[in-house]
Motif scaffolding. Structure first.
Motif, PDB file in Angstrom:
ATOM      1  N   SER A   1       0.842  -1.114  -0.067  1.00 41.92           N
ATOM      2  CA  SER A   1       0.018  -0.022   0.015  1.00 41.92           C
ATOM      3  C   SER A   1       0.630   1.293  -0.212  1.00 41.92           C
ATOM      4  CB  SER A   1      -0.932   0.061   1.227  1.00 41.92           C
ATOM      5  OG  SER A   1      -2.021  -1.215   1.066  1.00 41.92           O
ATOM      6  N   LEU A   2       2.220   1.250   0.802  1.00 42.94           N
ATOM      7  CA  LEU A   2       3.046   2.475   0.716  1.00 42.94           C
ATOM      8  C   LEU A   2       3.325   2.747  -0.639  1.00 42.94           C
ATOM      9  CD1 LEU A   2       4.564   4.397   2.363  1.00 42.94           C
ATOM     10  CD2 LEU A   2       6.225   2.701   2.657  1.00 42.94           C
TER      11      LEU A   2
ATOM     12  N   LEU B   1       2.105   1.648  -3.643  1.00 41.64           N
ATOM     13  CA  LEU B   1       1.037   2.330  -4.312  1.00 41.64           C
ATOM     14  C   LEU B   1       0.809   3.515  -4.242  1.00 41.64           C
ATOM     15  CD1 LEU B   1      -1.139  -1.060  -4.224  1.00 41.64           C
ATOM     16  CD2 LEU B   1       0.155  -0.024  -6.205  1.00 41.64           C
ATOM     17  N   ALA B   2       0.646   4.037  -2.958  1.00 41.29           N
ATOM     18  CA  ALA B   2       0.336   5.200  -2.476  1.00 41.29           C
ATOM     19  C   ALA B   2       1.392   6.427  -3.173  1.00 41.29           C
ATOM     20  CB  ALA B   2       0.364   5.439  -1.103  1.00 41.29           C
ATOM     21  N   ILE B   3       2.714   5.948  -2.973  1.00 35.80           N
ATOM     22  CA  ILE B   3       3.886   6.888  -3.563  1.00 35.80           C
ATOM     23  C   ILE B   3       3.712   6.874  -5.170  1.00 35.80           C
ATOM     24  CG2 ILE B   3       6.429   6.865  -3.833  1.00 35.80           C
ATOM     25  CD1 ILE B   3       6.561   5.897  -1.158  1.00 35.80           C
TER      26      ILE B   3
ATOM     27  N   ALA C   1       1.138   6.624  -7.005  1.00 29.74           N
ATOM     28  CA  ALA C   1      -0.069   7.439  -7.245  1.00 29.74           C
ATOM     29  C   ALA C   1       0.008   8.743  -7.237  1.00 29.74           C
ATOM     30  CB  ALA C   1      -1.257   6.841  -6.718  1.00 29.74           C
ATOM     31  N   LEU C   2       0.909   9.236  -6.128  1.00 33.71           N
ATOM     32  CA  LEU C   2       0.932  10.587  -5.889  1.00 33.71           C
ATOM     33  C   LEU C   2       2.126  11.133  -6.706  1.00 33.71           C
ATOM     34  CD1 LEU C   2       0.757  10.611  -2.207  1.00 33.71           C
ATOM     35  CD2 LEU C   2      -0.797  11.736  -3.462  1.00 33.71           C
ATOM     36  N   THR C   3       3.176  10.381  -6.930  1.00 33.10           N
ATOM     37  CA  THR C   3       4.274  10.793  -8.046  1.00 33.10           C
ATOM     38  C   THR C   3       3.475  11.027  -9.370  1.00 33.10           C
ATOM     39  OG1 THR C   3       5.829   9.760  -6.825  1.00 33.10           O
ATOM     40  CG2 THR C   3       6.281  10.015  -9.057  1.00 33.10           C
TER      41      THR C   3
END
Length: 74
Positions: free
Chosen positions: A31-32, A34-36, A38-40
């Motif tokens: 999840s970490l 994937l979040a990085i 997506a935000l990038t």
């Protein structure tokens, strides 16, 4: 389970009622990342598609230095 007098000693597996497969750790790591990602992706696409304006023009809304001879009087 081990009895020593009136005390009962159990190991971690017996106390938890089963094994610990560390699934939560994998879910958090995935999840970490994937979040990085997506935000990038959002940041890069926003920077590429936004209007940057002219970089060779004059700067506006900037204070004029006090000793500047070209500054308007008043």
């Amino acid at each position: 389970m081990d009895r020593q007098g009136d005390e009962v000693h159990v190991d971690d597996t017996e106390a938890s009622g089963g094994s610990t497969p560390h699934i939560v750790r994998y879910v958090l790591v995935i999840s970490l990342f994937l979040a990085i990602a997506a935000l990038t992706l959002i940041w890069v696409t926003g920077a590429l598609t936004s209007d940057q304006g002219s970089r060779t023009g004059t700067v506006t809304n900037q204070a004029t230095p006090a000793g500047d001879a070209s500054a308007p009087a008043g």
